[in-house]
Scaffold this active site. Sequence first.
Site, PDB file in Angstrom:
ATOM      1  N   HIS A  10      -1.182 -16.682   8.190  1.00  0.00           N
ATOM      2  CA  HIS A  10      -0.396 -15.271   7.971  1.00  0.00           C
ATOM      3  C   HIS A  10      -1.213 -14.468   9.330  1.00  0.00           C
ATOM      4  CE1 HIS A  10       1.935 -17.094   5.579  1.00  0.00           C
ATOM      5  NE2 HIS A  10       1.024 -17.100   4.107  1.00  0.00           N
ATOM      6  N   PRO A  67       0.913  -0.834  -0.203  1.00  0.00           N
ATOM      7  CA  PRO A  67      -0.358  -0.600  -0.392  1.00  0.00           C
ATOM      8  C   PRO A  67       1.151   1.245   0.217  1.00  0.00           C
ATOM      9  CG  PRO A  67       0.097  -1.237   2.027  1.00  0.00           C
ATOM     10  CD  PRO A  67       0.869  -1.740   1.745  1.00  0.00           C
ATOM     11  N   GLU A  68       0.196   1.969  -0.970  1.00  0.00           N
ATOM     12  CA  GLU A  68       0.955   3.049  -0.644  1.00  0.00           C
ATOM     13  C   GLU A  68       0.668   4.281   0.002  1.00  0.00           C
ATOM     14  OE1 GLU A  68       2.533   4.760  -4.429  1.00  0.00           O
ATOM     15  OE2 GLU A  68       2.689   2.728  -5.732  1.00  0.00           O
TER      16      GLU A  68
END
Length: 316
Positions: A106, A2-3
Amino acid sequence: MPELPEVETVMRGLAPVMAGRRLMRVEQRRADLRFPFPADFVQRLEGRRVEGLRRRAKYILADIEGGAVLLMHLGMSGRFTISAPGGAGGRQLGEFTYEVGGDESHDHVVFHIEGGATVTYNDARRFGAMDVFPAADADEHPLLGGLGIEPLGPDLTSAFIEREARGRRSDLKAFLLDQRIIAGLGNIYVCEVLYRTELSPFASAGRLAGRAMAPVREKLVAEIRAVLGEAIEAGGSTLRDYKQADGALGYFQHSFRIYGREGDPCATPGCGSSVRRKVQGGRSTFYCPTCQRGTRPTPRAVSGEAASVTPAAGRR
DNA sequence: ACATAGACCTGTTGGC
DNA sequence: TGCCAACAGGTCTATG
C-alpha cells in the site's frame, strides 16, 4: 483516521526532512487514491524545492517553488514513513502501529528527497488524497474552499459559536464535526470535548445561543483548545522521543477519557455511571449519561446543573 | 436548509 | 484454529 492533532504532528515530523530540499524524484505508483492524481502530478513536483510545510484543517500543504501547492490528506489509514539517508530504519508518521519491513503493497507515493532521505506515503484504505495546484487557486480549491475556521486560531470564540449555533437544529455532535464550521475536529476529539464540557452530544446546537449560555460557550471553546493542544503535545513528545527503533505516531499512547470506553466507569469522581456508546449520524458516540446533560438531558436526568440552564422556557 | 444513509476500500478485532 | 460480522480516526454524494 487522523484528526487535526495527528495531522499537525505528521506535518511537524515531515517538515525537517522536506522543507528547503528538492524533490529529486517522485514515484506515483497508482492512478488514484480517493480520487485520481492530477495527470501531471509527478512532473509538477520533480526537481522542485519544497519551500515549507503547513497544515490547514486536516490537510498537509507543501509550498513548492514556482508557486504550486502539494496537498496531502491522510484519510483514515494514511501514514508516512521517513527513511533517513543512512538507511536507519523508518520513522512512521500517521498511524499507530509500526512494523519494520511492513506491508509495502500500500505504498502509493514515494518522495526521494535531495540528500537521500525518502518519504513514503502508505494508505491501505485509500481514503486519503493528493493534489497539486497553483497557490493562487487555494481559496477556490474544492477541498479547501469551504473549510471553516481553525480551532486553534483566533477565530474560535464564544461569539463565533453564538453566531454559528443560533437557529441550528442539528445536534451538537454534528455541529462540532461539521468541517464547514470548525475545521479539524473528528469523531474522537468531539467525544472528548463534549464529555469535558459536560454537554450532551444529542442536544441541539441552537441551544448554545443566547446570553445565558455564554459561560457554556466559553467552556466549550476552552475545552476544544485544551483537547487539541494536549494531543498535539503528546504527538510532539513522541516525535522528540523517537530514536530508539521506531516511533509510531498517531492516537497511540494518547489516552482518551471517554472515547472507546464503553462499559467503563465514568472518569468523573463520584459519578458512578458507566460509559455508553450510541451510533449517531452513522458513527459511534461515547458519552456519560449522567455527566453530559448540558443543554438537554440525554437518557437519564436527575437534577439540573449550571450547564443545563437554557434561556428559553421551552423544554419540549 | 438540513438530516440521514450509502459509498469509497482494506484491515483488525471479537464472538461463536 | 477458522470464519464471519462488525467496526475503524474522513469526506463526498445522493436522497429524502
